[in-house]
Motif scaffolding. Structure first.
Motif, PDB file in Angstrom:
ATOM      1  N   LEU A 386       0.834  -1.205   0.000  1.00 18.43           N
ATOM      2  CA  LEU A 386       0.000   0.000   0.000  1.00 18.43           C
ATOM      3  C   LEU A 386       0.867   1.252   0.000  1.00 18.43           C
ATOM      4  O   LEU A 386       0.584   2.227  -0.710  1.00 18.43           O
ATOM      5  CB  LEU A 386      -0.919   0.007   1.225  1.00 18.43           C
ATOM      6  N   ALA A 387       1.926   1.242   0.787  1.00 21.54           N
ATOM      7  CA  ALA A 387       2.804   2.406   0.860  1.00 21.54           C
ATOM      8  C   ALA A 387       3.494   2.678  -0.473  1.00 21.54           C
ATOM      9  O   ALA A 387       3.817   3.826  -0.792  1.00 21.54           O
ATOM     10  CB  ALA A 387       3.849   2.197   1.955  1.00 21.54           C
ATOM     11  N   LEU A 388       3.690   1.630  -1.271  1.00 22.53           N
ATOM     12  CA  LEU A 388       4.320   1.798  -2.584  1.00 22.53           C
ATOM     13  C   LEU A 388       3.301   2.054  -3.687  1.00 22.53           C
ATOM     14  O   LEU A 388       3.663   2.070  -4.864  1.00 22.53           O
ATOM     15  CB  LEU A 388       5.161   0.569  -2.920  1.00 22.53           C
ATOM     16  N   GLY A 389       2.035   2.251  -3.315  1.00 21.88           N
ATOM     17  CA  GLY A 389       1.053   2.708  -4.288  1.00 21.88           C
ATOM     18  C   GLY A 389      -0.037   1.746  -4.662  1.00 21.88           C
ATOM     19  O   GLY A 389      -0.939   2.100  -5.440  1.00 21.88           O
ATOM     20  N   ALA A 390      -0.017   0.518  -4.153  1.00 26.70           N
ATOM     21  CA  ALA A 390      -1.088  -0.432  -4.490  1.00 26.70           C
ATOM     22  C   ALA A 390      -2.386  -0.006  -3.836  1.00 26.70           C
ATOM     23  O   ALA A 390      -2.397   0.474  -2.706  1.00 26.70           O
ATOM     24  CB  ALA A 390      -0.714  -1.834  -4.034  1.00 26.70           C
ATOM     25  N   ARG A 391      -3.484  -0.206  -4.546  1.00 29.10           N
ATOM     26  CA  ARG A 391      -4.802   0.072  -3.977  1.00 29.10           C
ATOM     27  C   ARG A 391      -5.363  -1.129  -3.245  1.00 29.10           C
ATOM     28  O   ARG A 391      -6.178  -0.999  -2.333  1.00 29.10           O
ATOM     29  CB  ARG A 391      -5.763   0.503  -5.081  1.00 29.10           C
ATOM     30  N   ALA A 392      -4.958  -2.323  -3.651  1.00 31.59           N
ATOM     31  CA  ALA A 392      -5.374  -3.549  -2.972  1.00 31.59           C
ATOM     32  C   ALA A 392      -4.327  -4.608  -3.263  1.00 31.59           C
ATOM     33  O   ALA A 392      -3.563  -4.521  -4.236  1.00 31.59           O
ATOM     34  CB  ALA A 392      -6.754  -4.005  -3.432  1.00 31.59           C
ATOM     35  N   VAL A 393      -4.310  -5.642  -2.409  1.00 32.87           N
ATOM     36  CA  VAL A 393      -3.251  -6.647  -2.456  1.00 32.87           C
ATOM     37  C   VAL A 393      -3.887  -8.028  -2.495  1.00 32.87           C
ATOM     38  O   VAL A 393      -4.774  -8.338  -1.695  1.00 32.87           O
ATOM     39  CB  VAL A 393      -2.332  -6.506  -1.221  1.00 32.87           C
ATOM     40  N   GLY A 394      -3.431  -8.851  -3.418  1.00 31.03           N
ATOM     41  CA  GLY A 394      -3.968 -10.197  -3.552  1.00 31.03           C
ATOM     42  C   GLY A 394      -3.288 -11.179  -2.617  1.00 31.03           C
ATOM     43  O   GLY A 394      -2.053 -11.204  -2.517  1.00 31.03           O
ATOM     44  N   LEU A 395      -4.092 -11.982  -1.947  1.00 29.98           N
ATOM     45  CA  LEU A 395      -3.598 -13.039  -1.072  1.00 29.98           C
ATOM     46  C   LEU A 395      -3.870 -14.364  -1.767  1.00 29.98           C
ATOM     47  O   LEU A 395      -5.017 -14.661  -2.110  1.00 29.98           O
ATOM     48  CB  LEU A 395      -4.321 -12.975   0.277  1.00 29.98           C
ATOM     49  N   GLY A 396      -2.832 -15.168  -1.970  1.00 29.75           N
ATOM     50  CA  GLY A 396      -2.983 -16.391  -2.729  1.00 29.75           C
ATOM     51  C   GLY A 396      -2.773 -17.651  -1.921  1.00 29.75           C
ATOM     52  O   GLY A 396      -3.674 -18.147  -1.251  1.00 29.75           O
ATOM     53  N   ARG A 397      -1.562 -18.174  -1.943  1.00 29.82           N
ATOM     54  CA  ARG A 397      -1.287 -19.468  -1.319  1.00 29.82           C
ATOM     55  C   ARG A 397      -1.727 -19.560   0.139  1.00 29.82           C
ATOM     56  O   ARG A 397      -2.222 -20.621   0.558  1.00 29.82           O
ATOM     57  CB  ARG A 397       0.194 -19.800  -1.464  1.00 29.82           C
ATOM     58  N   PRO A 398      -1.585 -18.516   0.975  1.00 25.52           N
ATOM     59  CA  PRO A 398      -1.987 -18.676   2.381  1.00 25.52           C
ATOM     60  C   PRO A 398      -3.436 -19.116   2.570  1.00 25.52           C
ATOM     61  O   PRO A 398      -3.728 -19.964   3.415  1.00 25.52           O
ATOM     62  CB  PRO A 398      -1.715 -17.286   2.983  1.00 25.52           C
ATOM     63  N   TYR A 399      -4.360 -18.547   1.792  1.00 28.47           N
ATOM     64  CA  TYR A 399      -5.748 -18.972   1.997  1.00 28.47           C
ATOM     65  C   TYR A 399      -5.972 -20.375   1.460  1.00 28.47           C
ATOM     66  O   TYR A 399      -6.796 -21.138   1.989  1.00 28.47           O
ATOM     67  CB  TYR A 399      -6.742 -17.956   1.431  1.00 28.47           C
ATOM     68  N   ALA A 400      -5.242 -20.755   0.403  1.00 34.58           N
ATOM     69  CA  ALA A 400      -5.339 -22.125  -0.097  1.00 34.58           C
ATOM     70  C   ALA A 400      -4.795 -23.108   0.936  1.00 34.58           C
ATOM     71  O   ALA A 400      -5.347 -24.208   1.122  1.00 34.58           O
ATOM     72  CB  ALA A 400      -4.583 -22.273  -1.416  1.00 34.58           C
ATOM     73  N   TYR A 401      -3.730 -22.734   1.621  1.00 36.69           N
ATOM     74  CA  TYR A 401      -3.193 -23.595   2.667  1.00 36.69           C
ATOM     75  C   TYR A 401      -4.189 -23.718   3.824  1.00 36.69           C
ATOM     76  O   TYR A 401      -4.391 -24.805   4.365  1.00 36.69           O
ATOM     77  CB  TYR A 401      -1.871 -23.031   3.180  1.00 36.69           C
ATOM     78  N   GLY A 402      -4.794 -22.603   4.219  1.00 35.31           N
ATOM     79  CA  GLY A 402      -5.804 -22.669   5.271  1.00 35.31           C
ATOM     80  C   GLY A 402      -6.978 -23.537   4.863  1.00 35.31           C
ATOM     81  O   GLY A 402      -7.521 -24.305   5.674  1.00 35.31           O
ATOM     82  N   LEU A 403      -7.366 -23.443   3.600  1.00 35.37           N
ATOM     83  CA  LEU A 403      -8.443 -24.274   3.067  1.00 35.37           C
ATOM     84  C   LEU A 403      -8.091 -25.751   3.189  1.00 35.37           C
ATOM     85  O   LEU A 403      -8.922 -26.578   3.568  1.00 35.37           O
ATOM     86  CB  LEU A 403      -8.689 -23.903   1.600  1.00 35.37           C
ATOM     87  N   ALA A 404      -6.837 -26.093   2.886  1.00 39.66           N
ATOM     88  CA  ALA A 404      -6.408 -27.483   2.972  1.00 39.66           C
ATOM     89  C   ALA A 404      -6.443 -27.985   4.410  1.00 39.66           C
ATOM     90  O   ALA A 404      -6.794 -29.139   4.663  1.00 39.66           O
ATOM     91  CB  ALA A 404      -4.996 -27.629   2.400  1.00 39.66           C
ATOM     92  N   VAL A 405      -6.108 -27.125   5.344  1.00 36.72           N
ATOM     93  CA  VAL A 405      -6.026 -27.536   6.750  1.00 36.72           C
ATOM     94  C   VAL A 405      -7.409 -27.737   7.354  1.00 36.72           C
ATOM     95  O   VAL A 405      -7.651 -28.712   8.077  1.00 36.72           O
ATOM     96  CB  VAL A 405      -5.230 -26.500   7.559  1.00 36.72           C
ATOM     97  N   ALA A 406      -8.350 -26.826   7.065  1.00 39.07           N
ATOM     98  CA  ALA A 406      -9.642 -26.897   7.764  1.00 39.07           C
ATOM     99  C   ALA A 406     -10.798 -26.342   6.954  1.00 39.07           C
ATOM    100  O   ALA A 406     -11.744 -25.786   7.517  1.00 39.07           O
ATOM    101  CB  ALA A 406      -9.552 -26.170   9.104  1.00 39.07           C
ATOM    102  N   GLY A 407     -10.768 -26.465   5.637  1.00 37.74           N
ATOM    103  CA  GLY A 407     -11.893 -26.040   4.815  1.00 37.74           C
ATOM    104  C   GLY A 407     -12.184 -24.554   4.932  1.00 37.74           C
ATOM    105  O   GLY A 407     -11.275 -23.729   5.048  1.00 37.74           O
ATOM    106  N   ARG A 408     -13.466 -24.223   4.879  1.00 40.23           N
ATOM    107  CA  ARG A 408     -13.864 -22.815   4.943  1.00 40.23           C
ATOM    108  C   ARG A 408     -13.338 -22.143   6.203  1.00 40.23           C
ATOM    109  O   ARG A 408     -12.821 -21.023   6.146  1.00 40.23           O
ATOM    110  CB  ARG A 408     -15.397 -22.722   4.898  1.00 40.23           C
ATOM    111  N   GLU A 438       1.229   6.005   3.728  1.00 41.03           N
ATOM    112  CA  GLU A 438       1.850   6.834   2.698  1.00 41.03           C
ATOM    113  C   GLU A 438       3.263   6.360   2.389  1.00 41.03           C
ATOM    114  O   GLU A 438       3.862   5.598   3.178  1.00 41.03           O
ATOM    115  CB  GLU A 438       1.859   8.288   3.157  1.00 41.03           C
ATOM    116  N   PRO A 439       3.832   6.799   1.270  1.00 38.86           N
ATOM    117  CA  PRO A 439       5.175   6.354   0.876  1.00 38.86           C
ATOM    118  C   PRO A 439       6.252   6.617   1.918  1.00 38.86           C
ATOM    119  O   PRO A 439       7.226   5.865   2.003  1.00 38.86           O
ATOM    120  CB  PRO A 439       5.441   7.159  -0.410  1.00 38.86           C
ATOM    121  N   GLU A 440       6.094   7.660   2.728  1.00 36.30           N
ATOM    122  CA  GLU A 440       7.134   7.991   3.707  1.00 36.30           C
ATOM    123  C   GLU A 440       7.277   6.926   4.791  1.00 36.30           C
ATOM    124  O   GLU A 440       8.236   6.952   5.559  1.00 36.30           O
ATOM    125  CB  GLU A 440       6.814   9.329   4.376  1.00 36.30           C
TER     126      GLU A 440
END
Length: 445
Positions: A386-408, A438-440
């Motif tokens: 966010l500080a480097l200018g992204a408006r939103a950030v995608g989360l990938g493997r972590p939620y897939a790993y959580g899904l594998a451990v205990a579903g929803r 902010e960037p600072e």
């Protein structure tokens, strides 16, 4: 610190979890932290590990060898996946002090979509290899935590079923541009009718990258009928399958090994209808062959993007932009947003880390919302992006790993851990709201 006018600080409605707890819209970090510590005092440790390395290890134990290799693996020597993490690690946070952070909100709005935090679930195909409920469980976790989900073309459940599992929850459809133009039009039309809020065109998968983990196992899920639910539920694709089956489905070109029976059974289970009837039918094999024929469009160019405007009124984002000149071309083509991404390192070995590419893209197209994904494992990573200018950030493997451990519930907790760390990191750096990031606040080494 002054607020950035392009970011909304409105409070998103609280999301109701699948257990008895209701996730608050404010100060989520302290809430999650308190639940964990109070449960610990009663002798209950988290079912879903909090530390990223332990979460990945738990998912490895829960998944099949092939499934874990597919989700965790990357291209070549996997140096791009490491570069994603290295890019995040090179950015260091410089906190500000004596700021009132007693009441905080991570809420924001992107593409007109209210979000509990500037985080979305990135598209991951073949989630059935993590859990039998696949994308339905994942979208439930997204709804529980108030973050949008980007649903993959290679999902394990049809896009309509995913949308129905979380009515009214914001969803974006990730599109692999097929070589069959009628199929592209059908996919986009279905997404619009099902209530998806945007189409996100992936640019970096004109063909599959060189993935040694999968190659060593001789495993491509689609060759077994997995991850094809968007296709087998589509009328255009099913017509292709019927025509291929009517013309005769050629047999294997190599002598089948012992695993061939398992492959045929997998195809029969994955294809709509009765497994027993599908075992007798040529349709499942015709579906796999048709998919392999039409999956990608290596001839796709900038001029093709105009077709999307002809078939949908939805916002269009381009995913996989890593060069600022491509960002400029995207802007000139009239797209509504950009996703800086190297596909989690899964396509090109030796590619630039996503966060290293982000600042130049943001600077090139300040008028467009720029999202980023790649290597994100925790809330501090989100703050850096966010500080480097992204408006939103995608989360990938972590939620897939959580899904594998205990579903929803597992995916929900994995996402909550990231949101909690984001909230606490914002507080500890003097940011009561997303607009204050902010960037600072960061330095790039």
């Amino acid at each position: 610190m002054t607020a950035q006018p392009t970011r909304s600080t409105e409070t998103a409605p609280a999301a109701t979890s699948g257990d008895s707890d209701t996730q608050p819209a404010r100060n989520v970090g302290r809430w999650v932290q308190s639940r964990v510590y109070l449960n610990g005092a009663m002798g209950r440790r988290p079912t879903v590990p909090v530390a990223p390395a332990r979460l990945e290890a738990a998912a490895r134990r829960a998944m099949s060898r092939r499934g874990f290799a597919y989700v965790a693996g990357a291209a070549g020597a996997e140096s791009t996946a490491r570069a994603n993490r290295a890019a995040l690690d090179r950015v260091r946070i410089v906190p500000r002090r004596l700021v009132d952070v007693s009441s905080r909100s991570t809420a924001t709005t992107v593409l007109g979509t209210p979000m509990s935090a500037p985080v979305y679930l990135a598209p991951i195909g073949v989630l059935e290899m993590a859990h039998r409920e696949a994308d339905v469980a994942a979208v439930g976790a997204a709804a529980d935590t108030g973050v949008p989900m980007m649903v993959s073309t290679q999902a394990s459940r049809p896009m309509e079923e995913v949308a129905a599992a979380a009515p009214g929850h914001p969803l974006w459809f990730q599109l692999y541009w097929s070589s069959n133009e009628d199929l592209v039009t059908s996919f986009v039309g279905r997404a619009e009718r099902a209530g998806y809020g945007a189409v996100v065109v992936t640019l970096d998968t004109q063909m599959l990258g060189w993935r040694p983990r999968d190659l060593d196992l001789g495993f491509l899920p689609f060759a077994r009928g997995l991850g094809m639910a968007q296709y087998t539920s589509d009328p255009v694709f099913r017509d292709l399958v019927r025509r291929r089956a009517a013309g005769g489905v050629p047999g294997p070109t190599v002598r089948p090994g012992p695993g061939a029976i398992g492959t045929l059974l997998s195809m029969a289970r994955a294809y709509p209808g009765s497994t027993v009837e599908n075992l007798r039918s040529p349709l499942p094999r015709a579906a796999v062959q048709s998919f392999l024929d039409v999956f990608a469009q290596p001839a796709l160019t900038w001029s093709d993007l105009a077709r999307l405007r002809e078939v949908t009124t939805l916002p269009v984002l381009l995913k996989g932009v890593m060069h600022p000149d491509d960002a400029l071309r995207a802007r000139d083509a009239g797209v509504d947003g950009i996703v800086v991404s190297n596909h989690g390192g899964r396509q090109i070995d030796g590619e630039l880390g996503a966060l290293d590419a982000l600042p130049d893209v943001v600077q090139a197209v300040p008028e467009l919302p720029v999202l980023v994904e790649g290597g994100v494992r925790g809330g501090a990573d989100v703050l850096k992006a966010l500080a480097l200018g992204a408006r939103a950030v995608g989360l990938g493997r972590p939620y897939a790993y959580g899904l594998a451990v205990a579903g929803r519930a597992g995916a929900r907790e994995a996402v909550r851990h990231v949101l909690a760390e984001l909230d606490l990191t914002m507080a500890l750096t003097g940011c009561p709201s997303v607009a204050d990031v902010e960037p600072e606040l960061v330095r790039r080494r």
